[in-house]
Motif scaffolding. Structure first.
Motif, PDB file in Angstrom:
ATOM      1  N   PRO A 236       0.809  -1.219   0.000  1.00 55.97           N
ATOM      2  CA  PRO A 236       0.000   0.000   0.000  1.00 55.97           C
ATOM      3  C   PRO A 236       0.845   1.273   0.000  1.00 55.97           C
ATOM      4  O   PRO A 236       0.429   2.296  -0.516  1.00 55.97           O
ATOM      5  CB  PRO A 236      -0.813  -0.106   1.292  1.00 55.97           C
ATOM      6  N   LEU A 237       2.063   1.195   0.564  1.00 53.29           N
ATOM      7  CA  LEU A 237       2.889   2.403   0.636  1.00 53.29           C
ATOM      8  C   LEU A 237       3.448   2.801  -0.722  1.00 53.29           C
ATOM      9  O   LEU A 237       3.197   3.890  -1.222  1.00 53.29           O
ATOM     10  CB  LEU A 237       4.051   2.177   1.604  1.00 53.29           C
ATOM     11  N   PHE A 241      -0.197   4.692  -1.770  1.00 50.56           N
ATOM     12  CA  PHE A 241      -0.197   5.926  -0.990  1.00 50.56           C
ATOM     13  C   PHE A 241       0.624   7.027  -1.652  1.00 50.56           C
ATOM     14  O   PHE A 241       0.178   8.162  -1.790  1.00 50.56           O
ATOM     15  CB  PHE A 241       0.348   5.622   0.408  1.00 50.56           C
ATOM     16  N   TRP A 244      -1.143   8.683  -4.510  1.00 50.79           N
ATOM     17  CA  TRP A 244      -2.153   9.652  -4.059  1.00 50.79           C
ATOM     18  C   TRP A 244      -1.495  10.975  -3.671  1.00 50.79           C
ATOM     19  O   TRP A 244      -2.001  12.045  -4.013  1.00 50.79           O
ATOM     20  CB  TRP A 244      -2.930   9.094  -2.851  1.00 50.79           C
ATOM     21  N   TYR A 289      11.126   4.295   7.108  1.00 46.55           N
ATOM     22  CA  TYR A 289       9.920   4.679   7.850  1.00 46.55           C
ATOM     23  C   TYR A 289       9.906   6.182   8.093  1.00 46.55           C
ATOM     24  O   TYR A 289       8.858   6.829   8.032  1.00 46.55           O
ATOM     25  CB  TYR A 289       9.836   3.925   9.175  1.00 46.55           C
ATOM     26  N   PHE A 292       8.843   7.796   4.905  1.00 42.71           N
ATOM     27  CA  PHE A 292       7.404   7.715   4.657  1.00 42.71           C
ATOM     28  C   PHE A 292       6.611   8.583   5.623  1.00 42.71           C
ATOM     29  O   PHE A 292       5.556   9.111   5.278  1.00 42.71           O
ATOM     30  CB  PHE A 292       6.919   6.267   4.717  1.00 42.71           C
ATOM     31  N   GLY A 296       3.801  11.214   4.588  1.00 38.72           N
ATOM     32  CA  GLY A 296       2.458  11.218   5.193  1.00 38.72           C
ATOM     33  C   GLY A 296       2.092  12.589   5.729  1.00 38.72           C
ATOM     34  O   GLY A 296       0.982  13.082   5.515  1.00 38.72           O
TER      35      GLY A 296
ATOM     36  N   GLY B 116      -3.938   8.955   5.459  1.00 44.97           N
ATOM     37  CA  GLY B 116      -2.634   9.539   5.761  1.00 44.97           C
ATOM     38  C   GLY B 116      -2.281   9.365   7.224  1.00 44.97           C
ATOM     39  O   GLY B 116      -1.158   8.988   7.561  1.00 44.97           O
ATOM     40  N   PHE B 119      -1.040   5.895   8.007  1.00 46.31           N
ATOM     41  CA  PHE B 119       0.362   5.672   7.670  1.00 46.31           C
ATOM     42  C   PHE B 119       1.275   6.376   8.671  1.00 46.31           C
ATOM     43  O   PHE B 119       2.312   5.827   9.046  1.00 46.31           O
ATOM     44  CB  PHE B 119       0.653   6.137   6.245  1.00 46.31           C
ATOM     45  N   ILE B 120       0.883   7.570   9.101  1.00 50.64           N
ATOM     46  CA  ILE B 120       1.719   8.304  10.058  1.00 50.64           C
ATOM     47  C   ILE B 120       1.843   7.509  11.365  1.00 50.64           C
ATOM     48  O   ILE B 120       2.942   7.312  11.882  1.00 50.64           O
ATOM     49  CB  ILE B 120       1.137   9.712  10.304  1.00 50.64           C
ATOM     50  N   MET B 123       4.043   4.446  10.782  1.00 48.90           N
ATOM     51  CA  MET B 123       5.461   4.762  10.605  1.00 48.90           C
ATOM     52  C   MET B 123       6.104   5.096  11.951  1.00 48.90           C
ATOM     53  O   MET B 123       7.241   4.710  12.208  1.00 48.90           O
ATOM     54  CB  MET B 123       5.626   5.938   9.631  1.00 48.90           C
ATOM     55  N   LEU B 126       6.750   1.906  13.626  1.00 50.12           N
ATOM     56  CA  LEU B 126       7.881   1.217  12.990  1.00 50.12           C
ATOM     57  C   LEU B 126       9.209   1.866  13.366  1.00 50.12           C
ATOM     58  O   LEU B 126      10.213   1.178  13.568  1.00 50.12           O
ATOM     59  CB  LEU B 126       7.711   1.221  11.474  1.00 50.12           C
ATOM     60  N   ILE B 127       9.212   3.198  13.468  1.00 43.83           N
ATOM     61  CA  ILE B 127      10.452   3.883  13.843  1.00 43.83           C
ATOM     62  C   ILE B 127      10.840   3.509  15.278  1.00 43.83           C
ATOM     63  O   ILE B 127      12.003   3.241  15.576  1.00 43.83           O
ATOM     64  CB  ILE B 127      10.299   5.422  13.702  1.00 43.83           C
ATOM     65  N   TRP B 235      -3.551  -2.796  10.480  1.00 43.39           N
ATOM     66  CA  TRP B 235      -3.850  -2.623   9.052  1.00 43.39           C
ATOM     67  C   TRP B 235      -4.514  -3.890   8.509  1.00 43.39           C
ATOM     68  O   TRP B 235      -5.452  -3.825   7.721  1.00 43.39           O
ATOM     69  CB  TRP B 235      -2.564  -2.291   8.304  1.00 43.39           C
TER      70      TRP B 235
END
Lengths: 322, 302
Positions: A236-237, A241, A244, A289, A292, A296, B116, B119-120, B123, B126-127, B235
């Motif tokens: 999806p990334l 994404f 978009w 990350y 991204f 975002g 958005g 994802f933020i 992320m 994940l960080i 997700w």
């Protein structure tokens, strides 16, 4: 880095951004002109790439057949791969459109998201289909023999630019036709478009299918550029994404904006890589990350402060009006 | 099969918790919140931080309750994590969605903004924690209780069902008997009418995000206790959550509860015939079937 290296780098940048520009143009038909909320671009990316890969490579024989499983391999030319990718994506878009386009916008979004995740899982798990997680390798590239392989990217850049221009002109022609004006009418006010006797469902369907076919071509172009594909690319990334963000940044409803957005955001994406190179060693593994996260946050800023994007929509698309 | 059905009910109860929040947001604030799955992830990781970080530092003992896989640390971390994620949801609304509402942006723009935000959140997780699977208690033996018909169930799973039941009952009482709960139901039913009768919709929106975020956090922690933690766990729940919400009719809390159980059981039973990785497509196919047969869901009006 000497000058030759820099030029080679710029060429590969222009190719990748050009491939993303094709996706943005496809999305622009759906979102920019019709208001269709497709968040499963990665699905069409994936299908387009695999379709073209299997159309253009031969089915493995002999000892290779033990290592590479592939349901079919037609060994046909590049251009057939592109057309095949577009046709298959169009059929899938048609099937998704049937249950969702009569309902409100969110349903299409959820369904396209589901289809993208489903295809990725299928390609990952079904080894007989397209070699499972290892994916397919050694995809042919057009006009491969003409030039030293080390300089091949120049040829591919020309191919990308030609295809991008053809798609761009095709969309411009379509949007400036009465058909295109109906699409915009539907986006602005579905009820009054329906009251003018337009069949909303069919127009939306045509837009969805047209846009998805363009995305299929984008997938095929990607596959033949990298020469190897595996399911983990179509996440999806990377697959949805970022495209978009590109379209929103460039300006949805504007084809020039779509192309500009693709190049601008890809430049930012590459630029953040240079930035994260300065990170301390312990954070380096997590650099993607961080990159991204920046993309975002950028999307949220665009949505709040500049929803029309860099260029904004072109309001007049008819030659009859001044 | 009996065992798979029981595991399906456990999974389904977790999906129900998530989709109740999703359906409230969908019904009251009127947009598809694509970050709801990542609220689950956030809840699970906040609890992880509390259990293995802060509470280890304070020195709260790490002993388990009987044959459960957790102890006092989790009991304390659970409500704190719910409150934190409720706060995150409200904060996102104040920073992003409130501004978009003020600009009269369409529901699709709000949905995109939530994508958005999803994802933020992911992320950031994940960080901070990396991409590996984690556990609240690594390397723990998980004893199971024998049930009739050869089925086994772990004490953790019984507790998960009890917690879900408790939270749903609490929400039911809140919606039926408090003023705010009644106002929320009225807004879900007819927003224009609610505005005319003088209901403060901005306050309702804040409460809705709070409840949705808190329930999502609870669902995430329970899944983390039952299975494991992973940055993509939420997700991967997003499609099942939407399937349950649509199945039970958007805006209907009891519909989401039943929808969640149906999806959970279907997903778990499907593993008898399909690879476990196909749980997500199973939920997706049920959703597509519902869209064909009855797009308004089980409890929707014609």
């Amino acid at each position: 880095m000497e000058i030759g290296g820099i030029i080679a780098y710029l060429v590969s940048f222009a190719i990748m951004a050009g491939i993303y520009a094709v996706f943005c143009l496809g999305l622009n038909i759906q979102w920019g002109y019709t208001g269709l909320f497709n968040i499963g671009i990665a699905g069409f990316f994936c299908i387009g790439a695999y379709a073209s890969a299997m159309i253009t490579t031969p089915k493995p024989t002999g000892i290779y057949a033990h290592y590479v499983h592939q349901i079919f391999g037609l060994n046909l030319p590049f251009i057939v791969g592109l057309v095949g990718a577009a046709v298959i994506c169009g059929i899938i878009a048609f099937l998704i459109g049937i249950p969702t386009l009569k309902l409100s916008e969110d349903y299409l979004a959820i369904a396209t998201l589901g289809i993208a995740e489903t295809f990725r899982l299928i390609f990952n798990n079904e080894h007989w289909l397209a070699n499972g997680p290892r994916g397919l390798m050694g995809l042919p590239q057009p006009f491969q023999g003409l030039i030293d392989p080390k300089n091949y990217n120049y040829i591919y850049l020309v191919i990308i630019v030609i295809i991008m221009v053809v798609i761009y002109i095709a969309i411009e022609k379509a949007i400036r036709s009465p058909w295109g004006r109906v699409l915009r009418g539907i986006r602005e006010d579905e009820v009054s478009a329906a009251m003018s006797g337009k069949d909303i469902f069919h127009f939306k369907m045509q837009s969805l299918v047209f846009g998805s076919m363009v995305m299929g071509i984008g997938g095929a172009l990607y596959a033949h550029y990298t020469k190897s594909i595996s399911p983990d690319v179509f996440t999806p990334l990377y697959g949805t994404f970022i495209i978009w963000v590109m379209l929103m940044a460039g300006g949805s409803g504007n084809n020039k904006g779509a192309v500009l957005g693709a190049y601008a955001i890809w430049a930012i994406w590459i630029g953040t890589k240079f930035m994260t190179d300065f990170l301390p060693y312990t954070l380096k593994a997590r650099a993607p990350y961080i990159r991204f996260l920046i993309i975002g946050i950028l999307l949220e800023i665009i949505l709040i402060y500049r929803p029309q994007g860099l260029l904004g929509e072109e309001k007049k698309v008819s030659k009859m009006m001044d | 099969m009996v065992e798979l059905t029981i595991y399906g009910i456990v999974l389904g109860s977790i999906i129900s918790l998530g989709s109740i929040g999703l359906t409230l947001v969908y019904g009251i604030i009127r947009f598809a919140n694509f970050s709801h799955g990542d609220f689950l992830t956030a809840g699970a990781y906040v609890a992880l931080f509390l259990v293995t970080g802060i509470m280890a530092w304070i020195g709260i003992p790490d002993t388990n309750f009987g044959s459960l896989s957790f102890g006092w640390r989790m009991v304390i971390a659970f409500p704190i994590s719910m409150a934190v994620v409720a706060g995150v949801a409200i904060l996102l609304d104040q920073i992003l969605y409130r501004r978009l509402r003020a600009k009269k942006s369409g529901a699709v723009i709000l949905a995109m903004s939530s994508l958005g935000a999803a994802f933020i959140i992911r992320m950031i997780i994940l960080i901070l924690w990396g991409a590996d699977s984690l556990f609240y208690k690594p390397g723990l033996m998980r004893p199971a209780i024998e049930l009739p018909l050869g089925a086994k169930i772990r004490p953790d799973q019984i507790l998960i069902l009890c917690v879900v039941l408790f939270l749903v009952a609490a929400l039911h009482i809140f919606l039926k008997s408090t003023k705010m709960g009644k106002a929320m139901r009225a807004t879900a039913d007819n927003k224009e009418l609610a505005l005319v009768t003088g209901i403060d919709t901005e306050r309702i929106i804040i409460w809705t995000w709070g409840i949705g975020g808190a329930l999502a956090a609870a669902a995430g922690i329970l899944y983390g206790i039952d299975v494991q933690l992973h940055p993509y766990m939420g997700w991967n729940f997003l499609i099942p959550l939407f399937a349950a919400t649509i199945l039970g009719s958007i805006g209907n809390m009891y519909g989401a509860l039943i929808g969640g159980l149906i999806i959970g059981v279907a997903q778990q039973v499907s593993t008898a015939f399909l690879m476990p990785t196909y749980k997500l497509p199973v939920a997706f196919i049920i959703m597509i079937l519902i869209l064909f047969i009855r797009p308004q869901g089980i409890f929707g009006k014609e």
